[in-house]
Motif scaffolding. Structure first.
Motif, PDB file in Angstrom:
ATOM      1  N   LYS A   1      -0.251  13.927   5.117  1.00  0.00           N
ATOM      2  CA  LYS A   1       1.205  14.029   5.224  1.00  0.00           C
ATOM      3  C   LYS A   1       1.851  13.116   4.194  1.00  0.00           C
ATOM      4  CE  LYS A   1       0.603  16.685   8.719  1.00  0.00           C
ATOM      5  NZ  LYS A   1       0.691  18.111   8.512  1.00  0.00           N
ATOM      6  N   GLU A   2       2.868  13.661   3.512  1.00  0.00           N
ATOM      7  CA  GLU A   2       3.623  12.885   2.522  1.00  0.00           C
ATOM      8  C   GLU A   2       4.992  12.538   3.063  1.00  0.00           C
ATOM      9  OE1 GLU A   2       3.778  15.102  -1.147  1.00  0.00           O
ATOM     10  OE2 GLU A   2       1.809  14.355  -1.747  1.00  0.00           O
ATOM     11  N   ILE A   3       5.440  11.341   2.703  1.00  0.00           N
ATOM     12  CA  ILE A   3       6.779  10.870   3.044  1.00  0.00           C
ATOM     13  C   ILE A   3       7.476  10.547   1.724  1.00  0.00           C
ATOM     14  CG2 ILE A   3       8.121   9.105   4.242  1.00  0.00           C
ATOM     15  CD1 ILE A   3       4.550   9.617   5.272  1.00  0.00           C
ATOM     16  N   SER A   4       8.590  11.224   1.457  1.00  0.00           N
ATOM     17  CA  SER A   4       9.339  11.023   0.214  1.00  0.00           C
ATOM     18  C   SER A   4      10.481  10.054   0.463  1.00  0.00           C
ATOM     19  CB  SER A   4       9.900  12.349  -0.295  1.00  0.00           C
ATOM     20  OG  SER A   4       8.855  13.255  -0.552  1.00  0.00           O
ATOM     21  N   ILE A   5      10.541   9.009  -0.355  1.00  0.00           N
ATOM     22  CA  ILE A   5      11.607   8.018  -0.245  1.00  0.00           C
ATOM     23  C   ILE A   5      12.509   8.166  -1.460  1.00  0.00           C
ATOM     24  CG2 ILE A   5      12.136   5.547  -0.207  1.00  0.00           C
ATOM     25  CD1 ILE A   5       8.792   6.403   0.928  1.00  0.00           C
ATOM     26  N   PHE A   6      13.784   8.457  -1.198  1.00  0.00           N
ATOM     27  CA  PHE A   6      14.775   8.599  -2.265  1.00  0.00           C
ATOM     28  C   PHE A   6      15.590   7.312  -2.320  1.00  0.00           C
ATOM     29  CE2 PHE A   6      13.648  12.736  -0.668  1.00  0.00           C
ATOM     30  CZ  PHE A   6      13.458  13.475  -1.821  1.00  0.00           C
ATOM     31  N   ALA A   7      15.591   6.676  -3.485  1.00  0.00           N
ATOM     32  CA  ALA A   7      16.249   5.377  -3.634  1.00  0.00           C
ATOM     33  C   ALA A   7      16.826   5.235  -5.038  1.00  0.00           C
ATOM     34  CB  ALA A   7      15.249   4.255  -3.352  1.00  0.00           C
ATOM     35  N   ASN A   8      17.564   4.161  -5.251  1.00  0.00           N
ATOM     36  CA  ASN A   8      18.143   3.907  -6.564  1.00  0.00           C
ATOM     37  C   ASN A   8      17.131   3.193  -7.465  1.00  0.00           C
ATOM     38  OD1 ASN A   8      18.303   1.506  -5.065  1.00  0.00           O
ATOM     39  ND2 ASN A   8      20.103   0.795  -6.173  1.00  0.00           N
TER      40      ASN A   8
ATOM     41  N   ILE B   1       4.871   8.036  -0.310  1.00  0.00           N
ATOM     42  CA  ILE B   1       3.797   7.367   0.391  1.00  0.00           C
ATOM     43  C   ILE B   1       3.129   8.433   1.244  1.00  0.00           C
ATOM     44  CG2 ILE B   1       4.832   5.067   0.333  1.00  0.00           C
ATOM     45  CD1 ILE B   1       5.903   5.505   3.141  1.00  0.00           C
ATOM     46  N   SER B   2       1.890   8.173   1.681  1.00  0.00           N
ATOM     47  CA  SER B   2       1.184   9.211   2.428  1.00  0.00           C
ATOM     48  C   SER B   2       0.293   8.624   3.509  1.00  0.00           C
ATOM     49  CB  SER B   2       0.362  10.079   1.479  1.00  0.00           C
ATOM     50  OG  SER B   2      -0.650   9.303   0.865  1.00  0.00           O
ATOM     51  N   ILE B   3       0.009   9.480   4.494  1.00  0.00           N
ATOM     52  CA  ILE B   3      -0.916   9.128   5.561  1.00  0.00           C
ATOM     53  C   ILE B   3      -1.952  10.232   5.687  1.00  0.00           C
ATOM     54  CG2 ILE B   3       0.689   7.679   6.870  1.00  0.00           C
ATOM     55  CD1 ILE B   3       1.143  10.150   8.723  1.00  0.00           C
ATOM     56  N   THR B   4      -3.146   9.852   6.157  1.00  0.00           N
ATOM     57  CA  THR B   4      -4.193  10.822   6.427  1.00  0.00           C
ATOM     58  C   THR B   4      -4.808  10.499   7.788  1.00  0.00           C
ATOM     59  OG1 THR B   4      -5.833   9.496   5.258  1.00  0.00           O
ATOM     60  CG2 THR B   4      -4.770  11.246   3.996  1.00  0.00           C
ATOM     61  N   ALA B   5      -5.392  11.508   8.392  1.00  0.00           N
ATOM     62  CA  ALA B   5      -6.084  11.338   9.671  1.00  0.00           C
ATOM     63  C   ALA B   5      -7.070  12.479   9.838  1.00  0.00           C
ATOM     64  CB  ALA B   5      -5.083  11.323  10.823  1.00  0.00           C
ATOM     65  N   ASP B   6      -8.084  12.245  10.650  1.00  0.00           N
ATOM     66  CA  ASP B   6      -9.047  13.278  11.004  1.00  0.00           C
ATOM     67  C   ASP B   6      -8.926  13.463  12.513  1.00  0.00           C
ATOM     68  OD1 ASP B   6     -11.041  15.151  10.919  1.00  0.00           O
ATOM     69  OD2 ASP B   6     -12.666  13.732  10.561  1.00  0.00           O
TER      70      ASP B   6
ATOM     71  N   LEU C   1       0.864  -1.186   0.000  1.00  0.00           N
ATOM     72  CA  LEU C   1       0.000   0.000   0.000  1.00  0.00           C
ATOM     73  C   LEU C   1       0.896   1.229   0.000  1.00  0.00           C
ATOM     74  CD1 LEU C   1      -2.570  -0.866   2.830  1.00  0.00           C
ATOM     75  CD2 LEU C   1      -3.048  -0.803   0.388  1.00  0.00           C
ATOM     76  N   LYS C   2       0.460   2.308  -0.651  1.00  0.00           N
ATOM     77  CA  LYS C   2       1.232   3.555  -0.630  1.00  0.00           C
ATOM     78  C   LYS C   2       0.522   4.656   0.149  1.00  0.00           C
ATOM     79  CE  LYS C   2       3.787   4.773  -4.145  1.00  0.00           C
ATOM     80  NZ  LYS C   2       4.227   5.190  -5.475  1.00  0.00           N
ATOM     81  N   THR C   3      -0.679   4.370   0.624  1.00  0.00           N
ATOM     82  CA  THR C   3      -1.421   5.334   1.429  1.00  0.00           C
ATOM     83  C   THR C   3      -2.020   4.617   2.641  1.00  0.00           C
ATOM     84  OG1 THR C   3      -3.489   4.997   0.226  1.00  0.00           O
ATOM     85  CG2 THR C   3      -2.038   6.718  -0.591  1.00  0.00           C
ATOM     86  N   TRP C   4      -2.178   5.360   3.737  1.00  0.00           N
ATOM     87  CA  TRP C   4      -2.813   4.801   4.929  1.00  0.00           C
ATOM     88  C   TRP C   4      -3.660   5.870   5.590  1.00  0.00           C
ATOM     89  CZ3 TRP C   4      -3.903   0.209   6.515  1.00  0.00           C
ATOM     90  CH2 TRP C   4      -4.380   0.026   7.815  1.00  0.00           C
ATOM     91  N   ASN C   5      -4.898   5.507   5.940  1.00  0.00           N
ATOM     92  CA  ASN C   5      -5.822   6.414   6.601  1.00  0.00           C
ATOM     93  C   ASN C   5      -6.006   5.940   8.043  1.00  0.00           C
ATOM     94  OD1 ASN C   5      -7.924   7.974   7.553  1.00  0.00           O
ATOM     95  ND2 ASN C   5      -9.201   7.700   5.742  1.00  0.00           N
ATOM     96  N   PHE C   6      -5.588   6.764   8.999  1.00  0.00           N
ATOM     97  CA  PHE C   6      -5.753   6.427  10.407  1.00  0.00           C
ATOM     98  C   PHE C   6      -7.193   6.644  10.886  1.00  0.00           C
ATOM     99  CE2 PHE C   6      -1.130   7.355  10.387  1.00  0.00           C
ATOM    100  CZ  PHE C   6      -0.684   6.149  10.910  1.00  0.00           C
TER     101      PHE C   6
END
Length: 118
Positions: A95-102, A110-115, A23-28
């Motif tokens: 919120k976005e999380i950027s992963i830098f890789a080869n 990837i991202s997360i959301t919450a209310d 998964l690349k997104t997660w909703n809390f």
């Protein structure tokens, strides 16, 4: 006498490293202000070279990450653990999380959301 034999040279052309995410997104969902929540994102190295995560950046100090910095061999799985602290926040959060890789794209997000409720 001149040697005319040719040595075969192994090239890495065409060999890549790729990340396949479960998964690349997660909703809390709804969480209380001040609550800290965590989620683990899983991925697999589907390429033919070792996967190297060079850096991981978040777009906010409220989000922290934990991951193994060792190379991930082809076919192996890895994970990135995300912790989100909702203290001082209200309403819908993204919120976005950027992963830098080869990887060919150099970066994946990837991202997360919450209310957040009181």
């Amino acid at each position: 006498m001149v040697c005319s034999c040719k040595e075969k040279v192994k090239t890495t052309q065409g060999e890549e490293t790729n990340m396949k995410w479960t998964l690349k997104t997660w909703n809390f969902g709804e969480i209380k202000n001040g609550e800290e929540v965590c989620h683990t994102f899983y991925f697999k190295n589907t390429g033919s070279n070792n996967l190297l995560i060079k850096n991981v950046k978040t777009d906010c100090g409220c989000t922290t990450v934990n991951y193994n910095k060792a190379p991930i061999k082809p076919g192996e799985e890895g994970k990135i653990e995300i912790a989100f602290n909702s203290r001082g926040r209200n309403g819908k959060q993204y919120k976005e999380i950027s992963i830098f890789a080869n990887i060919p794209e150099k970066q994946t997000i990837i991202s997360i959301t919450a209310d957040i409720i009181d």
